[in-house]
Write a protein that holds these residues in place. Structure first.
Motif, PDB file in Angstrom:
ATOM      1  N   TRP A   1      20.906  71.653   2.764  1.00 56.47           N
ATOM      2  CA  TRP A   1      19.637  72.377   2.576  1.00 56.47           C
ATOM      3  C   TRP A   1      18.538  71.458   2.037  1.00 56.47           C
ATOM      4  O   TRP A   1      17.370  71.832   2.029  1.00 56.47           O
ATOM      5  N   ALA A   2      18.913  70.274   1.580  1.00 56.16           N
ATOM      6  CA  ALA A   2      17.896  69.270   1.220  1.00 56.16           C
ATOM      7  C   ALA A   2      17.662  68.337   2.408  1.00 56.16           C
ATOM      8  O   ALA A   2      16.537  67.862   2.629  1.00 56.16           O
TER       9      ALA A   2
ATOM     10  N   ALA B   1      17.094  69.053  13.535  1.00 49.88           N
ATOM     11  CA  ALA B   1      18.010  69.182  12.390  1.00 49.88           C
ATOM     12  C   ALA B   1      19.026  70.296  12.636  1.00 49.88           C
ATOM     13  O   ALA B   1      20.219  70.133  12.352  1.00 49.88           O
ATOM     14  N   LEU B   2      18.546  71.414  13.182  1.00 46.60           N
ATOM     15  CA  LEU B   2      19.467  72.523  13.457  1.00 46.60           C
ATOM     16  C   LEU B   2      20.460  72.150  14.555  1.00 46.60           C
ATOM     17  O   LEU B   2      21.622  72.560  14.524  1.00 46.60           O
ATOM     18  N   PHE B   3      20.000  71.359  15.519  1.00 48.44           N
ATOM     19  CA  PHE B   3      20.900  70.889  16.591  1.00 48.44           C
ATOM     20  C   PHE B   3      21.987  69.980  16.011  1.00 48.44           C
ATOM     21  O   PHE B   3      23.167  70.071  16.384  1.00 48.44           O
ATOM     22  N   ALA B   4      21.593  69.113  15.077  1.00 51.23           N
ATOM     23  CA  ALA B   4      22.553  68.160  14.501  1.00 51.23           C
ATOM     24  C   ALA B   4      23.698  68.876  13.781  1.00 51.23           C
ATOM     25  O   ALA B   4      24.849  68.462  13.872  1.00 51.23           O
TER      26      ALA B   4
ATOM     27  N   VAL C   1       4.593  62.972  26.071  1.00 45.33           N
ATOM     28  CA  VAL C   1       5.924  62.931  26.677  1.00 45.33           C
ATOM     29  C   VAL C   1       6.905  62.340  25.656  1.00 45.33           C
ATOM     30  O   VAL C   1       7.993  61.896  26.010  1.00 45.33           O
ATOM     31  N   GLY C   2       6.484  62.363  24.393  1.00 48.31           N
ATOM     32  CA  GLY C   2       7.332  61.763  23.354  1.00 48.31           C
ATOM     33  C   GLY C   2       7.985  62.785  22.457  1.00 48.31           C
ATOM     34  O   GLY C   2       8.585  62.442  21.430  1.00 48.31           O
ATOM     35  N   HIS C   3       7.878  64.069  22.836  1.00 45.96           N
ATOM     36  CA  HIS C   3       8.383  65.137  21.970  1.00 45.96           C
ATOM     37  C   HIS C   3       9.883  64.995  21.728  1.00 45.96           C
ATOM     38  O   HIS C   3      10.371  65.292  20.639  1.00 45.96           O
ATOM     39  N   ILE C   4      10.600  64.542  22.745  1.00 48.61           N
ATOM     40  CA  ILE C   4      12.053  64.439  22.634  1.00 48.61           C
ATOM     41  C   ILE C   4      12.438  63.370  21.592  1.00 48.61           C
ATOM     42  O   ILE C   4      13.471  63.470  20.937  1.00 48.61           O
ATOM     43  N   GLY C   5      11.572  62.370  21.440  1.00 52.93           N
ATOM     44  CA  GLY C   5      11.801  61.342  20.417  1.00 52.93           C
ATOM     45  C   GLY C   5      11.708  61.942  19.020  1.00 52.93           C
ATOM     46  O   GLY C   5      12.474  61.589  18.118  1.00 52.93           O
ATOM     47  N   LEU C   6      10.769  62.874  18.845  1.00 51.48           N
ATOM     48  CA  LEU C   6      10.624  63.543  17.543  1.00 51.48           C
ATOM     49  C   LEU C   6      11.839  64.431  17.262  1.00 51.48           C
ATOM     50  O   LEU C   6      12.322  64.505  16.132  1.00 51.48           O
ATOM     51  N   TYR C   7      12.306  65.073  18.307  1.00 46.57           N
ATOM     52  CA  TYR C   7      13.531  65.895  18.213  1.00 46.57           C
ATOM     53  C   TYR C   7      14.692  65.009  17.743  1.00 46.57           C
ATOM     54  O   TYR C   7      15.466  65.385  16.855  1.00 46.57           O
ATOM     55  N   ALA C   8      14.781  63.811  18.316  1.00 49.16           N
ATOM     56  CA  ALA C   8      15.844  62.861  17.948  1.00 49.16           C
ATOM     57  C   ALA C   8      15.703  62.435  16.490  1.00 49.16           C
ATOM     58  O   ALA C   8      16.703  62.352  15.759  1.00 49.16           O
ATOM     59  N   ILE C   9      14.472  62.190  16.058  1.00 50.01           N
ATOM     60  CA  ILE C   9      14.257  61.756  14.665  1.00 50.01           C
ATOM     61  C   ILE C   9      14.726  62.852  13.701  1.00 50.01           C
ATOM     62  O   ILE C   9      15.427  62.585  12.719  1.00 50.01           O
ATOM     63  N   GLY C  10      14.350  64.088  13.997  1.00 49.31           N
ATOM     64  CA  GLY C  10      14.778  65.210  13.148  1.00 49.31           C
ATOM     65  C   GLY C  10      16.290  65.319  13.090  1.00 49.31           C
ATOM     66  O   GLY C  10      16.880  65.488  12.019  1.00 49.31           O
ATOM     67  N   ALA C  11      16.914  65.200  14.257  1.00 46.08           N
ATOM     68  CA  ALA C  11      18.371  65.355  14.334  1.00 46.08           C
ATOM     69  C   ALA C  11      19.092  64.243  13.579  1.00 46.08           C
ATOM     70  O   ALA C  11      19.958  64.497  12.725  1.00 46.08           O
ATOM     71  N   VAL C  12      18.717  63.007  13.874  1.00 48.76           N
ATOM     72  CA  VAL C  12      19.433  61.866  13.276  1.00 48.76           C
ATOM     73  C   VAL C  12      19.171  61.786  11.776  1.00 48.76           C
ATOM     74  O   VAL C  12      20.097  61.520  10.992  1.00 48.76           O
ATOM     75  N   THR C  13      17.929  62.060  11.352  1.00 54.34           N
ATOM     76  CA  THR C  13      17.619  61.994   9.915  1.00 54.34           C
ATOM     77  C   THR C  13      18.464  63.005   9.139  1.00 54.34           C
ATOM     78  O   THR C  13      19.097  62.660   8.134  1.00 54.34           O
ATOM     79  N   SER C  14      18.479  64.237   9.627  1.00 53.50           N
ATOM     80  CA  SER C  14      19.237  65.262   8.916  1.00 53.50           C
ATOM     81  C   SER C  14      20.729  64.931   8.899  1.00 53.50           C
ATOM     82  O   SER C  14      21.401  65.108   7.879  1.00 53.50           O
ATOM     83  N   ALA C  15      21.225  64.428  10.045  1.00 53.04           N
ATOM     84  CA  ALA C  15      22.653  64.098  10.139  1.00 53.04           C
ATOM     85  C   ALA C  15      23.023  62.974   9.173  1.00 53.04           C
ATOM     86  O   ALA C  15      24.000  63.083   8.414  1.00 53.04           O
TER      87      ALA C  15
END
Lengths: 361, 398
Positions: free
Chosen positions: A108-109, A247-250, A74-88
């Motif tokens: 792109w990096a 990342a794509l969401f961000a 039930v932690g998948h959304i946390g991973l989504y957040a990590i991807g988004a915030v890191t890329s942003a």
């Protein structure tokens, strides 16, 4: 049913020529979608299609760990957040308008780095699965997912309560992916590749190891499958999908992130997609994402008036759907697809057998 | 006969389609996205819809009806952006109203700026909203930068400078805390005596309150959304912090759940807001009665008054708009008409004026904050007006 069988036969015949042919055909068919939507309906539907593509990536990724490997996360959304915030944060300019952290990396990096960071986070989220199962694993992953959101909420460098704003859109040369249509080609391509790899995983030795663990961990272990390795691999692969979707969401216009986008409610919605679609079925995740996203969109302005007071009934509709689904359709839409495919195979083999018998006689 | 039936059905369908299209073209379309997850949140939306219905029943705007679409954004930015996109690109609205939460309004500003749709902000106070430089945004409420200044001046001059801060993690509260802290430093050269950053829906403040108690502070600023603030206020008394330590609320203290939930702990709390139910003007008394009879609200908070003022400002602007039938031109004309609203005096704490430049000075319409104190908590809470302060238009800008 006859049309479906014909389509399925046609896809099978294409796949026999080259396994990538059906995918290229699907890609070609999806290319003109923005123009069709904008011409026949309106531009907003392209935005909806973009969000659906992101949900597909998320749902298909969650299906790897939950559907293929049977791990309750039930932690998948946390991973989504990590991807988004890191890329942003990597892509934002230092000292930008929002006052958050920024490194000014090329997008792109930033995106692949965010995916790698999320994959590593997936490994950490997966660690409890080595010792825990079922509801205990769900609780552990829920805690990890929520702690990510809270960490973002209380860290000004990551946007805190004001959020990360003015996150740049990706570009190639002078072409910027800042419109619904241009962004569609980015997220649609990612979704198609994501679905293709999900099928590839499912049909590989790794996929079979996942399924063996899902059916019986001890039996899988006795048969020489490294259970710990494959469980962690499932979490990492799932995290790659979540990281890419994040990342794509961000970077999707208007380029804004807030910790409220990653709450337990979003996780439940994601689970609804997978359950509705059918746990363990790749197409189930895809269909679940499409159905839930459209249903959510169509019910958002559903206001019921009781004693002249407006009551927003969408949460009730969604909650009830989840309960009814689990009660009456536990295998989801994917279950129907599996039945259809099984029947098709059965009929074909029966026909072949009957044909063979006739020839012999 | 079957062929005739088909032809007849086709003609009827075409007629319906044509009529719908004609009605669609004649309406003034307004989209509203708000936080509809609380009792009050629903009442704000309901009041806007009722007021728009009232305009239509009175003949509309130059004979045109206003077709309003209300959507719930749950105070979530992704949902707010999706709502805004749907209303702008699918509903083809002439004007967008939203949102209640600053974290939702902030990204919507970019959506309306890019699409060229005028946006009226009903409740969001975060000062960055109008600092993005969009020429399509207009804020009806008082900006957080003004609240911070008024609070700091009153606290420093009347209570003391040794202040503890409890700051919840919602965009408005973080902004309120930051503005107050900045102004206390600028005016009196002091840093917070204690500062705790807590979650948006924090439930346990006891450890913070014990630390604050040991520091002998002059006051405690609780910047949080209504329910969270009420819990903090109650727990401050449970921790044994006496009445002599003044409790200062952020603008959310204006919301009715604060005195209702906090009960006696709300007494003595003061805050800055854009409207006081204790306002003695006839228009305010009439408004209080209307909200009480229509929605059963004992005393309307400033989110009610701001929603009401916004509809009136919208009405003025629409009446001053020459509709051409071209959506893009009409949107521009509405924007210019809103920018021409000067000195609107409604329920707000001060006159609301806009101008053409895409700057916070022009687009933060209300510069007057009213200082309000609770004299009684509970269901039948009472308030008093302590002061009314108008700030310079560039106050609080870097």
């Amino acid at each position: 049913m006859g049309i479906l069988s014909s389509v399925a036969d046609f896809i099978d015949s294409l796949a026999k020529r080259h396994r990538l042919l059906p995918w290229l055909l699907a890609y070609a068919l999806l290319l003109p979608l923005p123009f069709v939507l904008a011409t026949l309906f309106n531009e907003y539907l392209i935005d909806l299609a973009n969000r659906i593509c992101l949900f597909i990536l998320l749902a298909v990724g969650l299906n790897i760990v939950k559907g293929f490997c049977g791990q309750v996360t039930v932690g998948h959304i946390g991973l989504y957040a990590i991807g988004a915030v890191t890329s942003a944060v990597l892509a934002l300019e230092p000292g930008g308008f929002g006052g958050a952290l920024g490194f000014g990396w090329p997008i792109w990096a930033a995106i692949p780095t965010a995916v790698l960071v999320t994959a590593f986070a997936g490994l950490i989220v997966g660690l409890p699965s080595v010792r825990l199962e079922g509801a205990y694993l769900a609780l552990a992953t829920l805690g990890l997912g929520e702690s990510v959101r809270i960490f973002i909420a209380v860290t000004p460098a990551l946007g805190s309560s004001t959020g990360l704003m003015m996150i740049p859109s990706p570009s190639i040369g002078s072409f910027v992916f800042d419109s619904f249509t241009s962004y569609y080609y980015l997220v649609m391509t990612a979704a198609i590749i994501g679905i293709y790899f999900s099928f590839s995983i499912l049909r590989s030795a790794t996929g079979r190891a996942f399924q063996a663990i899902r059916e019986d961990t001890i039996a899988a272990s006795v048969n020489g499958i490294n259970v710990v390795k494959y469980k962690l691999l499932a979490f990492v692969l799932s995290a790659v999908y979540a990281g890419l979707a994040g990342a794509l969401f961000a970077h999707m216009p208007p380029g804004y992130l807030h910790h409220n986008n990653f709450t337990v409610i979003e996780m439940v919605t994601l689970l609804l997609m997978v359950v509705l679609g059918g746990i363990g079925n790749v197409w189930g995740g895809v269909i679940g994402a499409i159905v839930v996203a459209i249903a959510y969109d169509q019910t958002k302005d559903l206001v019921f008036y009781f004693m002249d007071r407006p009551i927003v009934i969408q949460p009730l509709v969604f909650g009830l759907s989840m309960v009814l689904l689990v009660m009456f359709m536990p295998r989801g839409i994917g279950g129907w697809i599996e039945d259809f495919q099984r029947n098709r195979r059965f009929i074909r083999r029966s026909e072949e057998r009957l044909g063979g018998t006739a020839r012999n006689s | 006969m079957r062929i005739l039936n088909k032809i007849y059905a086709g003609v009827v369908a075409a007629g319906i389609g044509f009529t719908t299209a004609a009605a669609f073209a004649d309406d003034i379309r307004v989209g509203i996205t708000m936080r509809m997850v609380s009792e009050n949140g629903q009442a704000y939306g309901q009041m806007m819809m009722d007021e728009i219905k009232g305009i239509n029943e009175a003949g509309g705007i130059h004979g045109k009806m206003i077709k309003a679409t209300l959507m719930n954004d749950e105070c979530k930015s992704d949902k707010g952006v999706a709502n805004a996109n749907k209303m702008v690109f699918q509903e083809k609205v002439h004007l967008l109203i939203g949102s209640s939460c600053s974290s939702v309004t902030l990204p919507i500003v970019d959506v309306t700026a890019k699409a060229g749709v005028p946006q009226l902000v009903p409740h969001s106070t975060n000062s960055k909203i109008t600092q993005k430089g969009s020429e399509w945004i207009f804020r009806v409420p008082v900006s957080g930068r003004y609240y911070g200044g008024v609070n700091a001046k009153y606290v420093g001059e009347n209570i003391g400078t040794k202040i503890a801060y409890i700051c919840a993690a919602d965009a408005a509260s973080v902004g309120d805390c930051a503005n107050m802290e900045k102004q206390m430093k600028a005016r009196f050269g002091v840093e917070p005596a204690y500062r705790a950053d807590v979650q948006e829906k924090e439930v346990d403040f006891r450890s913070h309150m014990q630390k604050i108690k040991s520091m002998n502070v002059d006051g405690i600023l609780v910047a949080a959304l209504a329910e969270t603030m009420a819990r903090a206020l109650v727990q401050s008394y449970e921790a044994g912090i006496g009445e002599d330590v003044r409790r200062i609320g952020s603008s959310s203290a204006s919301n009715a759940p604060v005195p209702k939930i906090a009960g006696d702990a709300a007494k003595g709390v003061f805050f800055t807001a854009a409207y006081a139910a204790a306002d003695q003007r006839p228009i305010a008394k009439l408004f209080n009665e209307m909200v009480k009879s229509r929605y059963g609200i004992h005393a309307p908070d400033h989110d009610f008054s701001q929603a009401y003022d916004l509809v009136r400002i919208m009405e003025i602007a629409l009446k001053n708009t020459n509709f051409t039938g071209s959506l893009a031109d009409d949107r521009t004309a509405i924007r210019d008409a809103i920018a021409n609203v000067k000195g609107y005096e409604g329920l707000a704490s001060g006159p609301i004026s806009f101008c053409a430049a895409a700057t916070p000075q022009c687009r933060d319409g209300n510069r007057t904050a009213v200082l309000i104190g609770y004299t009684k908590g509970g269901e039948n809470f009472e308030t008093e007006v302590l002061a009314r302060v108008t700030m310079e238009e560039d106050f609080g800008l870097e």
